[in-house]
Design a protein around this motif. Structure first.
Motif, PDB file in Angstrom:
ATOM      1  N   ILE A   1     -22.836 -24.566  31.994  1.00 32.08           N
ATOM      2  CA  ILE A   1     -23.347 -23.451  30.396  1.00 32.08           C
ATOM      3  C   ILE A   1     -24.539 -24.829  30.004  1.00 32.08           C
ATOM      4  CG2 ILE A   1     -23.646 -21.801  28.312  1.00 32.08           C
ATOM      5  CD1 ILE A   1     -21.263 -20.196  29.815  1.00 32.08           C
ATOM      6  N   SER A   2     -23.933 -25.469  29.607  1.00 38.50           N
ATOM      7  CA  SER A   2     -23.894 -26.627  28.977  1.00 38.50           C
ATOM      8  C   SER A   2     -25.695 -27.153  28.894  1.00 38.50           C
ATOM      9  CB  SER A   2     -23.249 -27.557  28.934  1.00 38.50           C
ATOM     10  OG  SER A   2     -23.271 -28.679  27.914  1.00 38.50           O
ATOM     11  N   GLN A   3     -24.759 -27.328  30.930  1.00 38.42           N
ATOM     12  CA  GLN A   3     -26.262 -28.195  31.894  1.00 38.42           C
ATOM     13  C   GLN A   3     -27.619 -26.771  31.768  1.00 38.42           C
ATOM     14  OE1 GLN A   3     -25.134 -29.069  35.850  1.00 38.42           O
ATOM     15  NE2 GLN A   3     -27.097 -29.370  36.458  1.00 38.42           N
TER      16      GLN A   3
ATOM     17  N   MET B   1     -19.981 -14.869  27.233  1.00 36.66           N
ATOM     18  CA  MET B   1     -21.425 -14.868  28.128  1.00 36.66           C
ATOM     19  C   MET B   1     -20.787 -13.575  29.297  1.00 36.66           C
ATOM     20  SD  MET B   1     -23.838 -16.718  27.689  1.00 36.66           S
ATOM     21  CE  MET B   1     -24.426 -18.216  26.457  1.00 36.66           C
ATOM     22  N   PRO B   2     -21.920 -12.824  28.962  1.00 38.20           N
ATOM     23  CA  PRO B   2     -21.722 -11.105  30.312  1.00 38.20           C
ATOM     24  C   PRO B   2     -21.183 -12.022  31.778  1.00 38.20           C
ATOM     25  CG  PRO B   2     -23.300 -10.726  28.854  1.00 38.20           C
ATOM     26  CD  PRO B   2     -23.288 -12.659  28.492  1.00 38.20           C
TER      27      PRO B   2
ATOM     28  N   THR C   1     -25.219 -19.991  37.043  1.00 41.89           N
ATOM     29  CA  THR C   1     -25.332 -18.837  35.654  1.00 41.89           C
ATOM     30  C   THR C   1     -26.716 -19.730  34.695  1.00 41.89           C
ATOM     31  OG1 THR C   1     -24.319 -19.677  33.184  1.00 41.89           O
ATOM     32  CG2 THR C   1     -24.301 -21.038  35.020  1.00 41.89           C
ATOM     33  N   GLY C   2     -27.186 -19.104  34.110  1.00 39.64           N
ATOM     34  CA  GLY C   2     -28.426 -19.792  33.810  1.00 39.64           C
ATOM     35  C   GLY C   2     -29.360 -18.594  32.692  1.00 39.64           C
ATOM     36  N   ALA C   3     -30.794 -18.383  32.143  1.00 39.74           N
ATOM     37  CA  ALA C   3     -30.987 -18.102  31.050  1.00 39.74           C
ATOM     38  C   ALA C   3     -32.081 -16.832  32.564  1.00 39.74           C
ATOM     39  CB  ALA C   3     -32.220 -18.980  30.763  1.00 39.74           C
ATOM     40  N   PHE C   4     -30.822 -15.851  32.729  1.00 35.89           N
ATOM     41  CA  PHE C   4     -31.667 -15.031  33.744  1.00 35.89           C
ATOM     42  C   PHE C   4     -33.210 -14.311  32.728  1.00 35.89           C
ATOM     43  CE2 PHE C   4     -27.324 -15.919  35.653  1.00 35.89           C
ATOM     44  CZ  PHE C   4     -28.456 -15.753  36.407  1.00 35.89           C
TER      45      PHE C   4
END
Length: 371
Positions: free
Chosen positions: A246-248, A296-297, A311-314
């Motif tokens: 998540i941080s990355q 995070m969901p 994970t990411g900014a979907f």
């Protein structure tokens, strides 16, 4: 009594005798016909078959107290066991034609359908074209700096490139006879429902893993950035690695909005305990909680391979462009369907997937695999 009354009574009596005679004659004819039809004169006796055979057997009739030996009684005609299952055997027979037909449950029992959720966390838009083009910044040389008055200002630079995401079609067809459409009206809607699920299941796999070749979508995982933790966690667990991922992803300056895991991996995480044997989650094992990890969901789906995560900014770094929503069409004029009295059910959709910022998505293993 007058002569007129006497004459009427006599006439009524004569008419009654005439009618009674006619009725007796008709009754006799019916008895004869009944005897012929039911086998009383060579036909099959009615009533208990064994009882009738014994009562009409010459061997039994001649028995007396001095009889020694054996008497044979033969049962003629068809002798079928009377059971609930006998008529289910043989050509053209089924449980529905059994003497005691089975209890029929209405409808068709469907297999369990996977809950499809990946689309829910990805941004969506509509398009009326066959492809989606977008310009993306590929580099930014930022030389901004404090400068003294009247001095030359530093020069920065930007470069761009054009990208294209083609609209792809996901489709399949079913064949069904016109008779089945008429005789089983619910079958068409069942096929449409199951066919739509099959379409959406492939869509979810394409959104995650499509390799972009041929008619495949270019999915998020093949474009995502490989997991490279920014720090080393003490006694690292899969939960630690997701926090690092998540941080990355946040280095892209986008807001991370979801974590996608395999269902089994998510269950393992909810069942983790501390050194004292207590569940880490206050909701485990009996509570109900919204699936979340590091606030995070969590999308738990078997479309994600076990042992891996994404994970990411979907919501902002990728968008689904729908060209044609799921469409179900039935036609009787496809190929030789008209001649064969068949119908074709076609289920399809058209969409494109644009991943604007691959660096906003991080993909990796839940457990370190090497040194």
């Amino acid at each position: 009594m007058s002569d007129i009354v006497i004459e009427k009574i006599a006439a009524l009596g004569k008419a009654f005798e005439t009618q009674a005679g006619a009725l007796n004659t008709r009754l006799g004819e019916l008895e004869k016909k009944y005897a012929r039809e039911e086998g009383h004169e060579g036909g099959e006796p009615i009533g208990n078959a064994l009882e009738n055979a014994i009562s009409t057997s010459d061997a039994i009739r001649d028995l007396s107290s001095s009889f020694r030996g054996k008497a044979v009684v033969k049962l003629t005609g068809e002798r079928a066991d009377i059971t609930s299952g006998n008529t289910t055997a043989g050509a053209g027979r089924s449980a529905g034609t059994s003497l005691v037909p089975g209890h029929r449950v209405a409808g068709i029992i469907e297999p369990y359908q996977r809950v499809l959720r990946v689309r829910d966390v990805i941004g969506t838009a509509r398009t009326t074209s066959s492809s989606v083009e977008y310009v993306k910044e590929t580099s930014f040389t930022n030389n901004a700096a404090p400068v003294a008055e009247t001095t030359l200002k530093p020069k920065s630079d930007l470069t761009f490139d054009m990208y294209n995401s083609p609209v792809r079609t996901i489709a399949h067809i079913f064949k069904i006879s016109r008779q089945m459409l008429d005789d089983g009206p619910a079958l068409a809607s069942y096929i449409a429902r199951r066919g739509t699920y099959g379409l959406k299941r492939v869509e979810e796999a394409q959104l995650l893993n499509g390799d972009g070749t041929g008619q495949n979508l270019h999915g998020i995982i093949p474009q995502a950035t490989a997991f490279a933790p920014g720090w080393t966690a003490t006694a690292e667990t899969p939960i630690d690695r997701i926090l690092q991922a998540i941080s990355q992803a946040e280095d892209s300056e986008f807001d991370v909005n979801a974590v996608i895991l395999n269902k089994r991996d998510w269950r393992k995480m909810t069942g983790q305990k501390d050194a004292g044997g207590n569940y880490l989650s206050d909701a485990s094992p009996f509570g109900a909680t919204d699936p979340r990890l590091w606030n995070m969901p969590v999308v738990a789906t078997n479309a994600m391979p076990a042992g891996e995560f994404l994970t990411g900014a979907f919501g902002e770094a990728a968008t689904i462009f729908d060209r044609l929503d799921v469409e179900v069409l039935i036609s009787t004029e496809n190929n030789d369907d008209f001649e064969k009295n068949m119908a074709t059910i076609r289920i399809e959709e058209r969409l494109a997937l644009a991943v604007f910022r691959p660096d906003a998505f991080i993909y990796g293993d839940l457990v370190a695999t090497g040194p």
